[in-house]
Write an enzyme that holds these catalytic residues in place. Structure first.
Site, short mmCIF file in Angstrom:
data_model
loop_
_atom_site.label_atom_id
_atom_site.label_comp_id
_atom_site.label_asym_id
_atom_site.label_seq_id
_atom_site.Cartn_x
_atom_site.Cartn_y
_atom_site.Cartn_z
N GLU A 49 -1.00 -51.39 -35.31
CA GLU A 49 -2.10 -52.34 -35.11
C GLU A 49 -2.92 -52.34 -36.39
OE1 GLU A 49 -2.81 -55.27 -33.20
OE2 GLU A 49 -1.65 -53.85 -31.99
N SER A 50 -2.94 -53.49 -37.08
CA SER A 50 -3.56 -53.52 -38.41
C SER A 50 -5.05 -53.17 -38.35
CB SER A 50 -3.34 -54.87 -39.07
OG SER A 50 -3.84 -55.92 -38.24
N CYS A 80 5.44 -55.81 -40.47
CA CYS A 80 4.59 -56.24 -39.36
C CYS A 80 3.11 -55.96 -39.68
CB CYS A 80 5.07 -55.61 -38.07
SG CYS A 80 4.59 -56.56 -36.64
N HIS A 178 10.56 -55.82 -37.74
CA HIS A 178 10.69 -54.36 -37.85
C HIS A 178 12.12 -53.96 -38.25
CE1 HIS A 178 6.88 -52.96 -35.91
NE2 HIS A 178 6.90 -54.19 -35.43
N GLU A 180 13.10 -51.25 -39.39
CA GLU A 180 13.35 -49.83 -39.11
C GLU A 180 13.84 -49.60 -37.67
OE1 GLU A 180 10.54 -51.31 -38.96
OE2 GLU A 180 9.24 -50.39 -37.44
N1 GLN Z 1 -0.14 -57.48 -33.80
C1 GLN Z 1 -0.20 -56.34 -34.69
C2 GLN Z 1 -1.40 -56.50 -35.63
O1 GLN Z 1 -2.09 -57.08 -35.84
C3 GLN Z 1 1.05 -56.15 -35.47
C4 GLN Z 1 2.15 -55.78 -34.51
C5 GLN Z 1 3.18 -54.85 -35.07
O2 GLN Z 1 2.99 -54.23 -36.11
N2 GLN Z 1 4.24 -54.70 -34.34
O3 GLN Z 1 -1.88 -56.05 -36.35
#
Ligand code: GLN
Length: 195
Positions: A49-50, A80, A178, A180
């Site tokens: 989650e950023s 992501c 992703h 990975e």
């Molecule tokens: N929705 C996430 C985000 O904002 C990213 C999702 C993920 O890394 N799988 O930051």
């Protein structure tokens, strides 16, 4: 000596990235605090989650030293949430979330929809012979890519609207998906070729 690649391990899928690197003969170093950055030759910023990653980078006092290394040209691969962290502009972000401004893209968080929009798709990638199995999980989408950005793969967001999902600017590589989470090591290899 084989390159030492940092994998940011504050939150999210760091272990799978480290495994992929080791399978390719690189060394992996988990990064949680500034001293973990000491002798890395490159870094991977994983998904997660950023907003949380940004906050934890600040509270661990790792944001500034990492930002400095990136500005000096440290090769980076962001997947992501990691793509969001490396971007120049975050759309639908939280007002206090920060990014490293290392690739000239505007990225919208959760561009494919909030919860339901996790999916897997075989995508064509510039420079790879066969399609790549891309796993998207609440993935960001690139709304604008600047002239210095090479778009290596796109996906149809909705009818007739293809958006970039794999981009490169010099030695910074970012994917909405992703890599990975599959056994396919070709994108990690593509990154290591730049290190
Ligand atoms: N929705 C996430 C985000 O904002 C990213 C999702 C993920 O890394 N799988 O930051």
């Amino acid at each position: 000596m084989s390159p030492l690649v940092g994998v940011l391990a504050l939150q999210g899928a760091s272990g799978e990235h480290a495994d992929a690197l080791r399978k390719l003969g690189a060394r992996a170093q988990e990064v949680r605090i500034p001293k973990d950055l000491a002798s890395i030759d490159a870094i991977i910023l994983p998904g997660g989650e950023s907003t949380t990653i940004s906050m934890l980078l600040e509270s661990s006092e790792t944001f500034e030293p990492l930002s400095e290394l990136l500005a000096q040209g440290l090769p980076a691969f962001g997947t992501c949430a990691g793509m969001i962290m490396l971007s120049n502009e975050v759309l639908d972000g939280r007002s206090d979330q920060r990014s490293f401004n290392r690739i000239d893209i505007s990225v919208r968080r959760n561009a494919f929809g909030r919860q339901i929009a996790s999916f897997e798709k075989e995508i064509d990638v510039l420079g790879l012979e066969d399609p790549f199995p891309a796993v998207f999980i609440r993935a960001p989408g690139v709304e604008v890519a600047g002239p210095a950005v090479e778009v290596l793969a796109t996906v149809e967001l909705d009818k007739g609207n293809e958006i970039p999902v794999l981009c490169r600017q010099n030695n910074v590589l970012v994917s909405s998906f992703h890599p990975e989470l599959t056994n396919d090591l070709r994108l990690h290899q593509m990154f290591l070729n730049e290190v």
